[in-house]
Scaffold this motif. Structure first.
Motif, PDB file in Angstrom:
ATOM      1  N   LYS A   1      -9.688 -56.298 -18.083  1.00  0.00           N
ATOM      2  CA  LYS A   1     -11.064 -56.540 -18.530  1.00  0.00           C
ATOM      3  C   LYS A   1     -12.006 -55.509 -17.925  1.00  0.00           C
TER       4      LYS A   1
ATOM      5  N   CYS B   1     -13.064 -53.716 -25.116  1.00  0.00           N
ATOM      6  CA  CYS B   1     -13.116 -55.127 -24.735  1.00  0.00           C
ATOM      7  C   CYS B   1     -12.620 -56.018 -25.878  1.00  0.00           C
TER       8      CYS B   1
ATOM      9  N   PHE C   1     -16.227 -62.044 -21.074  1.00  0.00           N
ATOM     10  CA  PHE C   1     -16.815 -60.827 -20.505  1.00  0.00           C
ATOM     11  C   PHE C   1     -18.248 -61.057 -20.018  1.00  0.00           C
TER      12      PHE C   1
END
Length: 518
Positions: free
Chosen positions: A297, A355, A368
């Motif tokens: 991430k 992402c 996120f």
């Protein structure tokens, strides 16, 4: 007539006179033809020397070009052309003389440009050459009353005594006194080091002490790069750099903005890297990180955000961009990161393609939102770093939109003329023109204060990009193989490599006696 010609009479004498006159004309033509040919050879020599400098090649390469030209002419069976090439002087001594002559020619034109300009600004930067000698490079941007803009190298000054603010100040003061004065200077832009921007003992402080009241600006590209250093996820970046570059220290965070492309490529090949580490049974820690959703991430977010910053950085680079155009790019990006922040608050990764890929792997359950704080920090940094530019924002708005700007918030000395300007029927038809073209059409007699305002804005540098580009040129010219080049030749080469002036080689050739090579 001489007595020996007394024996000729009437028609015979006239025929003889015509014959003698024809011979005299032919003799004159021989000398004239030789003079024309010599001039052609000299022009050819100047042209090759100029091209050598623009391509950052060594002076001795002129002899190589000459040999190649002769061989090509012989290969085509053109012996006459080969013999002409042989007469072109391109020895390294000749090339060095030609380069200095053309540099002096450009310097002369620059002096005339400065004397006739309405306003000018300066861009300064300091860097070390291959011998670690400090070089101060100064560029000047001028504008005349007809809106003709020139960006030229003013001078390169070796800082022999040191790089303290007082050394830079004394060097700049002497250079400006040689070319004119600070009277028409509208702004000085620097790289933002303490020696440059210190308000008490820095260059800015010293210039203010002598009464200079122009704008002092920190390079907009450098500011943007410094903002980028806050875009970091320490653990991710550290591991990525160590895996890629071993024990090389991360000594300059600003430089690592260029890692955006590297990160993008690495992220695209992450599966292949994982399989390679697994197959070779190496990099156990990094192998485990590639399996960690938390690490991936962070890597994805860092890849996307540095990519956005690099796109902005590229927009800010290049010559002939006025300060309003540069600020528009910054303002546009600041609005984009506000949108980034709002999107991340809802776990929306529309603007973060890497992402989104991680989301697909995690079946959309990957969150996120945690990276929202980094965006918030970046917004704060942008607002802080560019506060000097935001102070100038009303002026930029007036320059960019004079026909629609709110007159009531403008300075009192502009308001009455702005009423006339916005009511002008002719100018209303030109509202869609680029600002620099629009202001050219405004009558200087009818709108003198507004005209001066537009000239001041257009005279300003927005970045030290031109200095950084010149340093890159310097490193190509003063390289390991040419490390003994004298400072005067170095300045001449950089001046010719960066000049926008048209060099009048024909005039130089007529003033120079041709010396054929041996």
């Amino acid at each position: 007539m001489h007595k020996s010609y007394d024996k000729y009479t009437r028609d015979t004498r006239l025929a003889l006179l015509k014959e003698l006159s024809s011979k005299l004309t032919k003799q004159k033509n021989v000398f004239l033809k030789k003079q024309i040919n010599d001039r052609d050879y000299l022009i050819a020599s100047y042209e090759v020397c100029l091209e050598l400098v623009k391509q950052k090649k060594g002076f001795r390469d002129g002899e190589l070009i000459k040999r190649c030209a002769i061989k090509m002419a012989n290969a085509f069976g053109n012996k006459e052309m080969a013999s002409k090439f042989e007469t072109v002087s391109l020895s390294h001594q000749t090339v060095s003389r030609r380069v200095n002559e053309m540099s002096d020619h450009v310097s002369g034109m620059l002096r005339n440009i400065i004397q006739n300009c309405k306003y000018y600004s300066l861009a300064l930067d300091e860097s070390n050459d291959i011998f670690d000698n400090s070089q101060l490079i100064i560029f000047i941007q001028t504008i005349d009353k007809d809106f003709n803009i020139h960006e030229e190298l003013l001078q390169i000054k070796p800082l022999i005594t040191g790089t303290r603010s007082v050394d830079i100040f004394e060097a700049l003061k002497k250079i400006i006194s040689d070319f004119g004065s600070f009277d028409n200077c509208t702004g000085i832009i620097t790289d933002g080091t303490q020696a440059m921007v210190g308000i008490h003992t820095g260059l800015v402080g010293n210039l203010r002490q002598i009464g200079l009241k122009c704008l002092f600006i920190h390079c907009i590209i450098h500011q943007e790069a410094l903002c980028g250093k806050f875009v970091k996820i320490n653990e991710t970046m550290k591991k990525k750099c160590e895996s890629e570059y071993g024990d090389i220290s991360l000594h300059c965070e600003v430089r690592w903005l260029s890692a955006g492309n590297c990160l993008k490529s690495f992220f695209a090949l992450r599966s292949e890297v994982f399989e390679f580490l697994k197959f070779k049974n190496i990099g156990q820690q990094f192998y485990e990180d590639l399996q960690s959703i938390s690490f991936m991430k962070s890597l994805a977010f860092l890849t996307d955000l540095t990519s956005h910053l690099n796109i902005l950085n590229l927009k800010l680079q290049g010559r002939e961009q006025n300060i309003c155009q540069l600020f528009s790019n910054i303002e546009g990006f600041r609005k984009k990161i506000e949108i980034f922040k709002n999107a991340l608050e809802n776990n929306d990764t529309t603007y973060f393609p890497s992402c989104q890929e991680i989301k697909k792997i995690g079946n959309q359950s990957v969150c996120f939102i945690e990276f929202k704080n980094i965006i918030t920090e970046l917004i704060t940094e942008f607002n802080s770093r560019f506060k000097d530019f935001y102070i100038l924002k009303p002026k930029f708005e007036l320059f960019n939109n004079p026909m629609t700007v709110d007159i009531s918030v403008q300075p009192p000395d502009f308001q009455m003329k702005l009423c006339d300007l916005q009511s002008d029927c002719f100018l209303q038809l030109k509202v869609n023109l680029p600002p620099e073209e629009f202001w050219k059409l405004c009558s200087q007699e009818k709108f003198p204060t507004l005209g001066n305002f537009s000239l001041e804005i257009l005279s300003l540098f927005g970045s030290t990009y031109i200095c950084e580009s010149a340093f890159s040129t310097m490193n190509l010219i003063k390289s390991k193989s040419r490390n003994r080049i004298h400072d005067s030749f170095l300045e001449s080469c950089i001046r010719l490599a960066t000049t926008g002036c048209s060099i009048e080689i024909d005039n130089l050739a007529t003033q120079k006696q041709c010396q054929s090579s041996h």
